[in-house]
Scaffold this motif. Structure first.
Motif, PDB file in Angstrom:
ATOM      1  N   LEU A 134      15.679  -8.608   1.655  1.00 33.49           N
ATOM      2  CA  LEU A 134      16.097  -7.694   2.730  1.00 33.49           C
ATOM      3  C   LEU A 134      15.556  -8.123   4.090  1.00 33.49           C
ATOM      4  N   LYS A 135      14.859  -9.231   4.119  1.00 32.73           N
ATOM      5  CA  LYS A 135      14.283  -9.770   5.362  1.00 32.73           C
ATOM      6  C   LYS A 135      13.435  -8.738   6.097  1.00 32.73           C
ATOM      7  N   LEU A 136      12.561  -8.088   5.355  1.00 35.58           N
ATOM      8  CA  LEU A 136      11.713  -7.067   5.965  1.00 35.58           C
ATOM      9  C   LEU A 136      10.429  -7.691   6.499  1.00 35.58           C
ATOM     10  N   PRO A 137       9.942  -7.173   7.623  1.00 35.73           N
ATOM     11  CA  PRO A 137       8.730  -7.742   8.228  1.00 35.73           C
ATOM     12  C   PRO A 137       7.488  -7.466   7.380  1.00 35.73           C
ATOM     13  N   PRO A 138       6.435  -8.243   7.592  1.00 37.63           N
ATOM     14  CA  PRO A 138       5.218  -8.151   6.785  1.00 37.63           C
ATOM     15  C   PRO A 138       4.570  -6.774   6.788  1.00 37.63           C
ATOM     16  N   ASN A 139       4.634  -6.062   7.914  1.00 36.29           N
ATOM     17  CA  ASN A 139       3.948  -4.768   7.947  1.00 36.29           C
ATOM     18  C   ASN A 139       4.547  -3.781   6.951  1.00 36.29           C
ATOM     19  N   ILE A 140       5.857  -3.901   6.735  1.00 34.82           N
ATOM     20  CA  ILE A 140       6.505  -3.003   5.781  1.00 34.82           C
ATOM     21  C   ILE A 140       6.144  -3.382   4.347  1.00 34.82           C
ATOM     22  N   ARG A 141       6.055  -4.678   4.105  1.00 32.64           N
ATOM     23  CA  ARG A 141       5.636  -5.131   2.772  1.00 32.64           C
ATOM     24  C   ARG A 141       4.224  -4.639   2.473  1.00 32.64           C
ATOM     25  N   GLU A 142       3.385  -4.733   3.477  1.00 32.01           N
ATOM     26  CA  GLU A 142       1.989  -4.294   3.340  1.00 32.01           C
ATOM     27  C   GLU A 142       1.939  -2.796   3.035  1.00 32.01           C
ATOM     28  N   ALA A 143       2.723  -2.031   3.798  1.00 29.84           N
ATOM     29  CA  ALA A 143       2.751  -0.582   3.604  1.00 29.84           C
ATOM     30  C   ALA A 143       3.242  -0.234   2.202  1.00 29.84           C
ATOM     31  N   ALA A 144       4.253  -0.955   1.742  1.00 31.23           N
ATOM     32  CA  ALA A 144       4.806  -0.690   0.412  1.00 31.23           C
ATOM     33  C   ALA A 144       3.760  -0.989  -0.666  1.00 31.23           C
ATOM     34  N   SER A 145       3.049  -2.098  -0.499  1.00 26.55           N
ATOM     35  CA  SER A 145       2.013  -2.460  -1.475  1.00 26.55           C
ATOM     36  C   SER A 145       0.916  -1.404  -1.504  1.00 26.55           C
ATOM     37  N   MET A 146       0.585  -0.899  -0.331  1.00 26.53           N
ATOM     38  CA  MET A 146      -0.465   0.112  -0.241  1.00 26.53           C
ATOM     39  C   MET A 146      -0.037   1.393  -0.941  1.00 26.53           C
ATOM     40  N   LEU A 147       1.228   1.767  -0.719  1.00 24.98           N
ATOM     41  CA  LEU A 147       1.761   2.969  -1.365  1.00 24.98           C
ATOM     42  C   LEU A 147       1.747   2.819  -2.876  1.00 24.98           C
ATOM     43  N   TYR A 148       2.108   1.611  -3.330  1.00 26.83           N
ATOM     44  CA  TYR A 148       2.131   1.386  -4.777  1.00 26.83           C
ATOM     45  C   TYR A 148       0.720   1.571  -5.354  1.00 26.83           C
ATOM     46  N   ARG A 149      -0.252   1.012  -4.628  1.00 27.17           N
ATOM     47  CA  ARG A 149      -1.635   1.133  -5.081  1.00 27.17           C
ATOM     48  C   ARG A 149      -2.057   2.610  -5.148  1.00 27.17           C
ATOM     49  N   LYS A 150      -1.651   3.369  -4.134  1.00 26.54           N
ATOM     50  CA  LYS A 150      -1.955   4.806  -4.119  1.00 26.54           C
ATOM     51  C   LYS A 150      -1.372   5.498  -5.341  1.00 26.54           C
ATOM     52  N   ALA A 151      -0.094   5.169  -5.597  1.00 26.05           N
ATOM     53  CA  ALA A 151       0.601   5.788  -6.730  1.00 26.05           C
ATOM     54  C   ALA A 151      -0.117   5.452  -8.033  1.00 26.05           C
ATOM     55  N   MET A 152      -0.612   4.227  -8.110  1.00 26.83           N
ATOM     56  CA  MET A 152      -1.307   3.782  -9.312  1.00 26.83           C
ATOM     57  C   MET A 152      -2.600   4.570  -9.479  1.00 26.83           C
ATOM     58  N   LYS A 153      -3.328   4.735  -8.378  1.00 27.83           N
ATOM     59  CA  LYS A 153      -4.606   5.468  -8.419  1.00 27.83           C
ATOM     60  C   LYS A 153      -4.394   6.894  -8.898  1.00 27.83           C
TER      61      LYS A 153
END
Length: 308
Positions: A134-153
């Motif tokens: 989707l050619k998304l910028p790094p900040n969005i990828r970072e935010a998504a990874s962070m959200l995933y980690r939150k969901a996991m916690k």
DNA sequence: AAGACGAAAGTGGTTGA
DNA sequence: TCAACAACTTTCGTCTT
């Protein structure tokens, strides 16, 4: 200043402000740094390409390379996009034979200690894969990874597929950064159906107590215009139509994508760059029928003469 | 022939009882 | 849980350029 390296988009260690050279929306290289607001934005389409860009650099300044090397005391910046936040040390040095093998093995055991870590590694790779399609910028990828980690916690992954959570956190991050991708677009490149992603999306919003502001049709305009090969002047014209439509309350209850599509359709005709309803429909994912009804409403209420 | 139009029926989500 | 509802899609016949 610190030496700059040319890095690939995929290199998680150098994905902050410096690594971004063009706008993911309109591919313009005309990016402006605003250190007051700590953001990097595109001069062409106004998209905020990255935020918090100054927080992540070194807090010191080096005036020559010697000072630079002395002050550089850490390696890569911390990132949520590597499963151990990028803080582990890779053993690749000069230990030989069995010793090195043993050490490597231990390292792997420590890094991927259990099944949940393994699935997290997979989730991050899935987020990266979709984000790069989707050619998304790094900040969005970072935010998504962070959200995933939150969901996991919060133990929200259990009972749901990793793919659906990955797709949902990516969708949420896009919404939060006002670079919306449609559910259909996420669904196209995900392993999961749109229905499932939507369900997971709502579930995460509820459980993580997240808020997303309603999508503005304006947010879709730059990308749709570039898909239709329409210039910046037509983008502005479409945005202007949408602003007037919002003021006249023609937008409430209407789907933002259909509105954006119709505004672009009108703006293109007014600018002598006619695009067929079919083409606009293909680019935006809404049907010609919806484009027609929206554009009839807009042109009638805003008194726009649309002559072909 | 391509593009635009609009009617009619179907789908999936939201809301409120 | 269910029905009513609005937005949107699909399909298709007809009109216009």
């Amino acid at each position: 200043m610190t030496p700059k390296k040319d890095t690939d988009e995929g290199n998680a260690n150098a994905d902050y402000g410096d690594a971004i050279r063009e706008c993911p929306e309109c591919c313009s290289k005309n990016l402006i740094r605003d250190y007051e607001k700590a953001e990097l934005f595109c001069k062409e389409c106004g998209l905020i390409v990255a935020e918090n860009i100054i927080d992540l650099g070194p807090e010191w300044r080096a005036f020559d390379s010697d000072q630079n090397s002395r002050r550089t005391r850490v390696g890569a910046p911390m990132t949520y996009r590597i499963h151990d936040k990028g803080l582990s040390t890779q053993v690749t040095g000069s230990l030989t034979g069995r010793g090195q093998q043993k050490l490597k093995k231990w390292q792997q055991r420590i890094q991927i200690a259990n099944a949940s870590e393994k699935s997290f590694v997979f989730a991050l790779s899935e987020i990266e894969r979709m984000a790069s399609v989707l050619k998304l910028p790094p900040n969005i990828r970072e935010a998504a990874s962070m959200l995933y980690r939150k969901a996991m916690k919060k133990d929200l992954i259990r009972g749901r597929s990793i793919e659906s959570i990955a797709a949902a956190v990516l969708y949420i991050s896009c919404r939060q950064y006002c670079v919306p991708r449609t559910m259909a677009e996420i669904g196209d490149i995900s392993q999961v159906r749109v229905k499932e992603i939507r369900r997971t999306y709502r579930y995460l919003l509820r459980e993580l107590d997240l808020k997303v502001i309603p999508v503005s049709p304006v947010d879709f305009v730059p990308r749709f215009c570039s898909l239709l090969d329409l210039n910046g002047a037509i983008q502005s014209r479409a945005i202007e139509i949408l602003k007037r439509a919002t003021e006249d309350e023609l937008t409430s209850g209407r789907g933002p994508i259909g509105l954006a599509a119709a505004a672009i359709y009108i703006a293109a005709i007014l600018s002598g760059e006619h695009r067929t309803q079919k083409k606009v429909s293909d680019a935006t994912g809404v049907t010609e029928v919806t484009i027609r009804t929206r554009y009839k409403e807009l042109s009638e209420h805003l008194c726009i003469e649309v002559l072909r």
